[in-house]
Structure formats: structure tokens, C-alpha cells
Design a protein around this motif. Structure first.
Motif, short mmCIF file in Angstrom:
data_model
loop_
_atom_site.label_atom_id
_atom_site.label_comp_id
_atom_site.label_asym_id
_atom_site.label_seq_id
_atom_site.Cartn_x
_atom_site.Cartn_y
_atom_site.Cartn_z
N HIS A 60 0.86 -1.38 0.11
CA HIS A 60 -0.03 0.09 0.16
C HIS A 60 0.75 1.90 0.22
CE1 HIS A 60 -3.01 -3.40 0.64
NE2 HIS A 60 -2.57 -3.47 2.39
N LEU A 61 0.54 2.20 -1.13
CA LEU A 61 1.23 3.56 -1.37
C LEU A 61 0.77 4.18 -1.26
CD1 LEU A 61 4.56 4.12 -2.53
CD2 LEU A 61 2.89 4.75 -4.59
N SER A 62 1.58 5.22 0.34
CA SER A 62 0.95 6.68 0.70
C SER A 62 2.28 7.16 -0.03
CB SER A 62 1.26 6.06 1.98
OG SER A 62 1.90 6.17 2.57
N VAL A 63 1.93 8.82 -0.68
CA VAL A 63 3.07 9.44 -0.81
C VAL A 63 2.90 10.51 0.21
CG1 VAL A 63 3.82 11.52 -2.43
CG2 VAL A 63 2.92 9.00 -2.98
N ASP A 64 3.48 11.40 0.35
CA ASP A 64 3.20 13.06 1.48
C ASP A 64 4.91 13.38 1.50
OD1 ASP A 64 5.29 11.33 3.62
OD2 ASP A 64 4.07 10.93 4.76
N GLU A 65 4.93 14.71 2.28
CA GLU A 65 6.04 15.78 2.36
C GLU A 65 7.11 14.74 2.22
OE1 GLU A 65 4.07 16.29 6.64
OE2 GLU A 65 3.18 15.47 4.40
N TYR A 66 7.46 14.04 3.15
CA TYR A 66 8.10 13.19 3.58
C TYR A 66 8.66 12.05 2.42
CZ TYR A 66 7.56 14.85 8.28
OH TYR A 66 7.64 15.63 9.52
N GLY A 67 8.07 11.97 1.61
CA GLY A 67 8.33 11.20 0.46
C GLY A 67 7.18 9.76 -0.55
N ALA A 68 7.35 8.73 -1.12
CA ALA A 68 6.66 7.74 -1.47
C ALA A 68 6.57 7.07 -0.48
CB ALA A 68 6.34 7.33 -2.78
N ASN A 69 6.34 6.22 0.55
CA ASN A 69 6.80 4.74 1.28
C ASN A 69 5.32 4.31 1.00
OD1 ASN A 69 8.51 5.36 3.34
ND2 ASN A 69 7.68 8.06 2.68
N LEU A 70 5.82 2.63 0.52
CA LEU A 70 4.86 1.39 0.24
C LEU A 70 5.38 0.67 1.39
CD1 LEU A 70 3.62 0.28 -1.95
CD2 LEU A 70 5.59 -1.59 -2.36
N GLU A 71 4.01 0.19 2.01
CA GLU A 71 3.84 -0.26 2.96
C GLU A 71 3.52 -2.49 2.67
OE1 GLU A 71 0.37 -1.71 6.42
OE2 GLU A 71 0.60 0.45 5.54
N THR A 72 4.94 -2.76 2.41
CA THR A 72 5.02 -3.86 2.31
C THR A 72 4.52 -5.59 2.48
OG1 THR A 72 7.19 -3.53 0.95
CG2 THR A 72 6.82 -5.45 0.83
N ILE A 73 3.05 -5.93 1.65
CA ILE A 73 3.15 -7.22 2.46
C ILE A 73 3.46 -8.36 1.77
CG2 ILE A 73 0.49 -6.17 2.65
CD1 ILE A 73 -0.61 -7.13 0.42
N ASP A 74 4.26 -7.37 0.28
CA ASP A 74 5.02 -8.98 -0.13
C ASP A 74 6.36 -8.51 -0.97
OD1 ASP A 74 3.13 -11.26 -0.13
OD2 ASP A 74 2.06 -11.08 -1.20
N PHE A 75 7.11 -9.51 -0.43
CA PHE A 75 8.13 -9.30 -0.97
C PHE A 75 9.54 -10.19 -1.84
CE2 PHE A 75 13.00 -7.71 -0.90
CZ PHE A 75 12.39 -5.99 -1.32
N ALA A 76 9.17 -9.99 -3.21
CA ALA A 76 9.97 -11.50 -3.28
C ALA A 76 10.62 -10.95 -5.01
CB ALA A 76 8.76 -12.45 -4.19
#
Length: 422
Positions: A387-403
Motif C-alpha cells: 500500500h503506497l502513501s505519498v506525503d511531504e516525506y516522500g513515497a513509502n510502500l507498506e509492503t505485504i509481499d517482497f519476492a
């Protein structure tokens, strides 16, 4: 003029105490009542209904309306019409809300009285005030406004609230969705009337998945149920649209199952330009593991990362160990920081939290854990879901799968060249 200046002028006109007027005016404005509407409300309250602090309204095309337009008259078609309850000055107030359009543009509206608006109606709204809402002008009308039926007009916009989940945006009102309840839980929150039970979870259709909140739990919303929810509104939650079901929403079970698609595959740039995305899949190379990765310490009270035993909120604490990765993912279009929780970090580290503690003790340096992780992921391509969020600190992806990606780079390059040639 600020609220204090308006209150002083109003108190002078009405011959009442300025402090009392200022308090009432601030309360109304804080609860999103437009300033001019709030002033008219106070004039009515103090028996000065014949007075007016604003000039007569000017007829305007929607495209020409801005936050500083003052009072206007518009002729427009109702695209959507919803109902919601808000509270100001301790009282519940039911408002109408939705979207209007004419041949030149669209605008959101809030109706502070019941005008019986329905999608497809063409109306002339007189003496409506304009305020700024989430950076855009919004039309507001109430007791001092007039709403009359007008000759039908053609508008280049869809009439009605039916939308797929992928087409929803924060600020939408009066929307209707058909979706499957993929996750749901009952939560107790401290609401405006004390402890309140709500439902929260995830809805899905073929186009997307989105989080939802049901503020007045409907029995039809159960895990696995396919539903149609009418008159919902959309807010932003952690950078993505969130569907909100209210006491005015209607929910019915469908006699068919709504198909739910998988994660939406996007380039990083596409995801970032959306301002956030729920359940998105990105493919790119890890080019760096950022500081704050590996073996870290968290505050036992709020979960924030602590430095040298100090939490920004709770001061000195007895911190708890945890594992985390903050990996910068680059797909050639843009970069995003993929944040991996403890379970995913243990997978890429190849060991447990206790293993990480042992490695740090032996090296007398906890940074070796992040270095080990970096050796295993930097320079390699991964498929990342989250789930990607974008704010003043940049773009961050709350990761649920990483392969590690199994895509064939040569095949992708060939497909790209064919697309360019076409």
C-alpha cells in the motif's frame, strides 16, 4: 479580515457582546460552516434576519468559480446527491452533499438545508457561497439560498454515483459501489458519543481493493459477502482513498458474487502520481538499503523507532528490539521506499530476531545486520506488493509481499521495443 474582525463588525451591527459572537462564529467555522453562512446564521439567531453582510450574488459559470468568488448564482445539473450527519455546537446537523456540473466544469457542494436534490435534476441555485475545501472551491447553500428547477442542460460528465473502486477519489460524495468484503473486523473507538462500535476492513472488485469504514454497522457487511452500498463518501486514509459507509447509506446483499482482481501492476511513477495506491504491485531494482534498517529499537508504548533509548513522544524508555528494512526501489521511472516489517525482514535476512541480536553482539555493532541484508538485496530485481502513501516525506510502500522477480528482462525489453515501434 480574520474571524476576530468579522466578529467585531457583527457584534457592532447586532449590539451584542463581541466575545459571545466570536465564540459562536469560531464554533461554526471550525465545523466547516462557510463564514458568510455562519454570519447569516448568527444574524438570524440574534433576530436580525433582514440584515445582510454580503452583496447580491452574481451569476457564474462553474469554470469561473474560485475560492474567493463570494456569493454566486449557478445553473447546473446534479451529478450526485448524498446525505451525511455532522455535529457543531453540540448538535447533530444533517447536510446534503455531492457534485454539480454545467457545460464548463464540475464543483462539489454542501447543502445545509433539505432541497430534495436528485441526480439528473437541473437547478438554479441562488445566493450560494463559495469556500475552499481540500484546495478546491466548493459551493455551499442553505436557508438564505434559493433552489429552483431549471430547463435541462447537457453536461459532458456522468450523472449518478455508480463507480468502480479504482475510480474513487478522496472528496467523492454520494457514490455507489458494488464490491466483495474481503476483510472485516469490529472495532471499538472513542467516538463523538463515547465508545462506539464500527466495522473496518477491505472491499474489492475487479478494478481495485480499498479500505472501508462502516460508522453505523450494517448486518449485510460480512466477510465474503458481495454487496451494493449506496450513498457512500470517500476520504483519504494513509494516502489512499477510503470508502466510508454512514447511517444514511443503504447496503444490500447481491445475489451474485463480485469478482476481485489481484494487485494493480503500475510503474512507480504511475503509483506516485496517483498520490497513493492501495494493493499495488511494483517491479524494480533495490538500489540502496536506507539508514534505520536492520536491527532497530522501538518504543513499547507507541511503536516509534527510538534513538539512544529516547522516544520523541515518551522520552527515555526501555526500548524493544525489532527488525525492519527500508529499501529504495527504482524501476527507471521513479523511486519509492519499500518498508518491510519484521516477518518480511527475517525472510530477506535469512534469520530470526534472535539471530540478528547474536550477530550484533558478536560484532559489537548492530549496523552489521543492515549490511548483511543489503548484501542480499541491493542490485537485484524484486516484485513488491503493498500500500503506497505519498506525503511531504516522500513515497513509502507498506509492503505485504517482497519476492525476487521472475520476469525475463530480455522479454520485457523486447515488448517495450515493439510498443515503441508501434
Amino acid at each position: 479580515m480574520n474571524v476576530d474582525d468579522h466578529a467585531e463588525d457583527l457584534a457592532s451591527d447586532l449590539g451584542v457582546d463581541k466575545a459571545e459572537v466570536k465564540e459562536n462564529l469560531q464554533n461554526l467555522v471550525e465545523y466547516s460552516v462557510p463564514l458568510e453562512e455562519a454570519k447569516r446564521s448568527l444574524r438570524r439567531k440574534y433576530g436580525d434576519e433582514g440584515s445582510s453582510a454580503s452583496e447580491g450574488p452574481t451569476a457564474a459559470d462553474i469554470a469561473d468559480i474560485g475560492p474567493d468568488s463570494g456569493n454566486v448564482t449557478v445553473t447546473a445539473k446534479v451529478l450526485t446527491a448524498g446525505t451525511r450527519s455532522i455535529r457543531y455546537q453540540g448538535d447533530d446537523h444533517v447536510i446534503g452533499e455531492g457534485e454539480l456540473a454545467d457545460e464548463t466544469g464540475r464543483i462539489s457542494y454542501t447543502a445545509w438545508e433539505e432541497f430534495g436534490l436528485e441526480p439528473g435534476d437541473t437547478v438554479t441555485i441562488g445566493n450560494a457561497s463559495v469556500r475552499e475545501w481540500e484546495g478546491q472551491p466548493e459551493l455551499n447553500f442553505g436557508e438564505s439560498s434559493t433552489v429552483t428547477k431549471a430547463d435541462d442542460i447537457d453536461v459532458p460528465y456522468e450523472v449518478g454515483g455508480d463507480r468502480g473502486l479504482a475510480d474513487l477519489s478522496p472528496g467523492d460524495r454520494g457514490r455507489n459501489v458494488e464490491a466483495k468484503v474481503t476483510e472485516v473486523e469490529t472495532r471499538t473507538i472513542d467516538g463523538r458519543d463515547g465508545e462506539t462500535e464500527i466495522l473496518s476492513g477491505v472491499l474489492g472488485d475487479e478494478s481495485a481493493r480499498l479500505p472501508f469504514t462502516d460508522w453505523d454497522p450494517h448486518a449485510e457487511i460480512e466477510s465474503g459477502a458481495s454487496i451494493r452500498a449506496e450513498d457512500v463518501y470517500v476520504r483519504e486514509f494513509r494516502g489512499v482513498p477510503s470508502v466510508n459507509v454512514s447511517e444514511f447509506s443503504t447496503v444490500e446483499r447481491l445475489d451474485r458474487e463480485v469478482a476481485v482482481g489481484g494487485p494493480t501492476r503500475l510503474t512507480v511513477r504511475e503509483a506516485v502520481e496517483r498520490g497513493g495506491a492501495y494493493d499495488v504491485e511494483l517491479v524494480g531494482n533495490v538500489i540502496e538499503v536506507r539508514d534505520g534498517s536492520g536491527l532497530i529499537q522501538r518504543c513499547p508504548q507507541c511503536g516509534r523507532v527510538v534513538q539512544k533509548g529516547q522516544c520523541r513522544q515518551h522520552g527515555e524508555v526501555d526500548a524493544e528490539d525489532d527488525l525492519r528494512v527500508k529499501a529504495i526501489l527504482d524501476d527507471g521511472t521513479e523511486t519509492v521506499t519499500a518498508v518491510l516489517d519484521r516477518d518480511l525482514t527475517e525472510d530477506v535476512y535469512g534469520g530470526t530476531l534472535e539471530d540478528a541480536r547474536e550477530q550484533a553482539r558478536e560484532a559489537m555493532d548492530q549496523s552489521v545486520v543492515a549490511e548483511t541484508i543489503a548484501e542480499g538485496v541491493v542490485g537485484r530485481e524484486f516484485t513488491v506488493r503493498g500500500h503506497l502513501s505519498v506525503d511531504e516525506y516522500g513515497a513509502n510502500l507498506e509492503t505485504i509481499d517482497f519476492a525476487e522477480s521472475d520476469d525475463d528482462p530480455a522479454a520485457r525489453a523486447e515488448a517495450f521495443l515493439q510498443e515503441v515501434d508501434a
